[in-house]
Scaffold this active site. Structure first.
Site, PDB file in Angstrom:
ATOM      1  N   GLY A 124       0.842  -1.194   0.000  1.00 47.48           N
ATOM      2  CA  GLY A 124       0.000   0.000   0.000  1.00 47.48           C
ATOM      3  C   GLY A 124       0.871   1.236   0.000  1.00 47.48           C
ATOM      4  O   GLY A 124       1.911   1.271  -0.635  1.00 47.48           O
ATOM      5  N   CYS A 125       0.463   2.232   0.747  1.00 44.98           N
ATOM      6  CA  CYS A 125       1.193   3.496   0.846  1.00 44.98           C
ATOM      7  C   CYS A 125       2.626   3.254   1.308  1.00 44.98           C
ATOM      8  O   CYS A 125       2.854   2.624   2.336  1.00 44.98           O
ATOM      9  CB  CYS A 125       0.465   4.388   1.848  1.00 44.98           C
ATOM     10  N   PHE A 126       3.609   3.748   0.540  1.00 52.05           N
ATOM     11  CA  PHE A 126       4.998   3.491   0.933  1.00 52.05           C
ATOM     12  C   PHE A 126       5.383   4.237   2.194  1.00 52.05           C
ATOM     13  O   PHE A 126       6.255   3.809   2.931  1.00 52.05           O
ATOM     14  CB  PHE A 126       6.000   3.691  -0.193  1.00 52.05           C
TER      15      PHE A 126
END
Length: 179
Positions: free
Chosen positions: A12-14
């Site tokens: 998902g979001c890094f």
């Protein structure tokens, strides 16, 4: 002398994945970036369209004498939702997929085993993919985001602390004391 190894993970979001692995004992470097797509040297703006095929990911360098690849993968699977296809929470699109990018055949076999372990011990079936690709570092302002801008960003404040709590609860012997 450390036994330095590298792996690349997309959960998902890094910013969220980076924050989790910055707290892991034995992880010496975490870099946010992009992998798994067709566009060379993609930008964040291009990635956000979902049309480049890249995933937001992190590249980890870790001391394999301190934390094993299998443990890294178990932490990865345990701190995001690997059952969500092309999303993590409110982040929707292929750029937010759950994926492991093994760098050799041994890592690929470990990745397959980690997904199987997760499926065995949890409700639901992981949709985490095993992929290849070229790594591209994200722009500088994405690096170490949680330590800087992230703690003033309402999105990060809502999403990252629960992931850190999962890490501390399930993998307490692998979390840095000052974390």
């Amino acid at each position: 002398m450390s036994n330095s190894e590298t792996t690349i993970l997309a959960g998902g979001c890094f910013w969220c994945t980076e924050a989790v692995f910055k707290d892991v004992i034995g992880v010496t470097e975490v870099e946010s970036g992009y992998i798994g797509g067709e566009t060379e040297n993609p930008t964040y703006k291009e990635i956000c369209t979902g049309r480049t095929g890249h995933a937001e990911a992190v590249k980890l360098v870790y001391d394999a004498d301190v934390v094993s690849y299998g443990e890294i993968l178990d932490m990865f699977m345990g701190t995001h939702d690997p059952t969500q296809l092309n999303r993590q929470g409110n982040d929707v699109g292929t750029q937010y997929r759950s994926a492991i990018f093994p760098l050799d055949d041994a890592q690929k076999a470990e990745a397959e085993a980690a997904i199987a372990r997760w499926n065995e011990g949890n409700q639901g079936e992981a949709v985490t993919t095993i992929e290849g690709g070229t790594w591209y570092p994200a722009e500088d302002y994405h690096q170490e985001y949680w330590e800087g801008e992230g703690q003033r960003n309402p999105y990060c404040m809502a999403v990252i602390p629960p992931k850190l709590m999962k890490l501390r609860k399930s993998f307490q012997d692998k979390v840095k004391q000052d974390a």
